[in-house]
Design a protein around this motif. Structure first.
Motif, PDB file in Angstrom:
ATOM      1  N   HIS A   1       8.728 -44.192  -0.449  1.00 24.45           N
ATOM      2  CA  HIS A   1       8.050 -45.299  -1.114  1.00 24.45           C
ATOM      3  C   HIS A   1       7.322 -44.736  -2.334  1.00 24.45           C
ATOM      4  O   HIS A   1       6.401 -43.940  -2.185  1.00 24.45           O
ATOM      5  N   THR A   2       7.760 -45.164  -3.506  1.00 27.53           N
ATOM      6  CA  THR A   2       7.230 -44.584  -4.740  1.00 27.53           C
ATOM      7  C   THR A   2       5.979 -45.303  -5.218  1.00 27.53           C
ATOM      8  O   THR A   2       5.988 -46.515  -5.396  1.00 27.53           O
ATOM      9  N   VAL A   3       4.905 -44.549  -5.412  1.00 26.48           N
ATOM     10  CA  VAL A   3       3.637 -45.127  -5.879  1.00 26.48           C
ATOM     11  C   VAL A   3       3.536 -45.072  -7.394  1.00 26.48           C
ATOM     12  O   VAL A   3       2.986 -45.961  -8.020  1.00 26.48           O
ATOM     13  N   ILE A   4       4.015 -43.986  -7.970  1.00 26.20           N
ATOM     14  CA  ILE A   4       3.890 -43.797  -9.410  1.00 26.20           C
ATOM     15  C   ILE A   4       5.226 -43.333  -9.984  1.00 26.20           C
ATOM     16  O   ILE A   4       5.872 -42.457  -9.421  1.00 26.20           O
TER      17      ILE A   4
ATOM     18  N   TYR B   1       9.914 -48.113  -5.691  1.00 28.22           N
ATOM     19  CA  TYR B   1       8.659 -48.430  -6.385  1.00 28.22           C
ATOM     20  C   TYR B   1       8.324 -49.912  -6.234  1.00 28.22           C
ATOM     21  O   TYR B   1       7.171 -50.288  -6.098  1.00 28.22           O
TER      22      TYR B   1
ATOM     23  N   THR C   1      -1.453 -50.238  -2.356  1.00 28.77           N
ATOM     24  CA  THR C   1      -0.124 -50.398  -2.931  1.00 28.77           C
ATOM     25  C   THR C   1       0.951 -49.887  -1.976  1.00 28.77           C
ATOM     26  O   THR C   1       1.946 -50.572  -1.714  1.00 28.77           O
ATOM     27  N   ILE C   2       0.736 -48.691  -1.447  1.00 29.13           N
ATOM     28  CA  ILE C   2       1.691 -48.129  -0.490  1.00 29.13           C
ATOM     29  C   ILE C   2       1.854 -49.066   0.694  1.00 29.13           C
ATOM     30  O   ILE C   2       2.955 -49.356   1.149  1.00 29.13           O
TER      31      ILE C   2
ATOM     32  N   TYR D   1      -4.352 -47.165  -4.544  1.00 27.69           N
ATOM     33  CA  TYR D   1      -3.015 -46.625  -4.291  1.00 27.69           C
ATOM     34  C   TYR D   1      -2.626 -46.802  -2.831  1.00 27.69           C
ATOM     35  O   TYR D   1      -1.474 -47.085  -2.509  1.00 27.69           O
TER      36      TYR D   1
ATOM     37  N   ILE E   1       3.994 -52.099  -0.286  1.00 26.79           N
ATOM     38  CA  ILE E   1       5.426 -51.910  -0.520  1.00 26.79           C
ATOM     39  C   ILE E   1       6.153 -51.309   0.669  1.00 26.79           C
ATOM     40  O   ILE E   1       7.370 -51.357   0.742  1.00 26.79           O
ATOM     41  N   SER E   2       5.415 -50.755   1.640  1.00 28.23           N
ATOM     42  CA  SER E   2       6.135 -50.035   2.696  1.00 28.23           C
ATOM     43  C   SER E   2       5.942 -50.608   4.094  1.00 28.23           C
ATOM     44  O   SER E   2       6.708 -50.284   4.993  1.00 28.23           O
TER      45      SER E   2
END
Lengths: 191, 191
Positions: free
Chosen positions: A70-73, A176, B142-143, B139, B146-147
DNA sequence: AAAAATGCTTGACTTTTATCAAGGAATAAA
DNA sequence: TTTATTCCTTGATAAAAGTCAAGCATTTTT
């Protein structure tokens, strides 16, 4: 042209530093070259540096229990990256930072940044202002994540960062955006 | 006990201010009482203040084209909130900030904060360090977005903020987690 | 206390997205 | 230039979550 030009311009967008302050700041910068697929940060090790990309591309991602990334940046030239939580709290990183291309990066150690921010008020201002802007942006991403469909998030990204969308592998972009690679492929095909 | 104690303790967790600096800082604070359901920020108006909650609860949410609400921030005592993008860029807000309870808040104007940060180095440090920590936290969210599945995000939130989860309406929590109210109701019922 | 508004739940159904699996295209390595 | 590896696509199926609609419960207002 100096490899410092980019980062100094970045600072100059927010504050003005004297020549001696610039000298002090550049003296803490460590120049590092990394090859494609190389890890700059790895879980288990403290993320010691704030990293600035002079040339190249890097992503920061989390590898979950099921082995999914899982891409954060996703960062390219003139962007900063690190495992921010690890960097700030001095705890072992949970994320990988991986070079997507051969890259040239400037690294500044946590202790050096803190020491300079204590001594040099404008530099403290720079990091404050820049981080506040990053924060404002981060809220936008959050809203996008919780309120938009996969398709909307994809097109939003492509419109905002057309150059990046074509530069990184599609599965990276999918991870992302929080979409499976298959779904992203289908989103792209229907249009 | 002073209504300033909370915010001064918050600052003291990061930096030490002299008595005169404390005096300067508190002098820019405006005390405001808001009733439940009252808006503190509204789309179309610049979000002039950084707001600190002394007592009460507030949420910041986005109203999309379809009339659906998406909550970016749920804040209770000792938290800050604002439409950060509007506050920093001095552009009209896109979000609502709405009191979830009768609340007592401290407001500091953008110009005053900037002026003080220019003059008072430790205060600049405070905002820098605090914002960096907020960023690291962001962050993580966010993770999570998305995950993780809806169910995982819900339990993660309940574990992290049990007191808030029981204090705010369920549809607010649902809109914060990016879940429909019906789905959240079902998630809760199966367990 | 009655009426209204608000918030939560449940069922039936639809839509979206993920998953599994296989094959093809493009790129990198030998 | 042949072989591997990596990345992308497509189809079939399953799972997750959203939507619509109705009803109940709780709180607030009159």
């Amino acid at each position: 042209m100096s490899k410092y030009k980019g980062i100094l311009d970045h600072i100059a967008r927010y504050v003005e530093l004297s020549d001696s302050e610039i000298e002090e700041f550049t003296s803490i910068l460590k120049t590092t070259r990394v090859k494609k697929r190389q890890f700059i940060v790895q879980p288990g090790f403290v993320s010691e540096y704030r990293n600035y990309i002079v040339e190249g591309a890097v992503r920061v991602f989390y590898l979950d229990d099921l082995g999914k990334e899982h891409t954060v940046i996703i960062a390219i030239e003139d962007w900063f990256f690190t495992d921010f939580y690890s960097y700030i709290h001095r705890t072992p990183a949970e994320y990988y930072a991986e070079a997507l291309e051969d890259s040239l990066i400037l690294q500044m150690k946590y202790e050096d940044v803190e020491e300079l921010c204590n001594r040099i008020h404008p530099l403290c201002q720079y990091f404050r202002l820049f981080t506040e802007r990053s924060m404002a942006y981060s809220y936008k991403r959050t809203i996008s994540n919780i309120s938009k469909t996969s398709e909307e998030r994809y097109w939003e990204y492509v419109n905002k960062y057309p150059q990046i969308a074509n530069r990184v592998p599609q599965y990276v972009l999918a991870s992302y955006l929080g979409i499976s690679p298959e779904s992203l492929s289908r989103i792209r095909s229907r249009s």
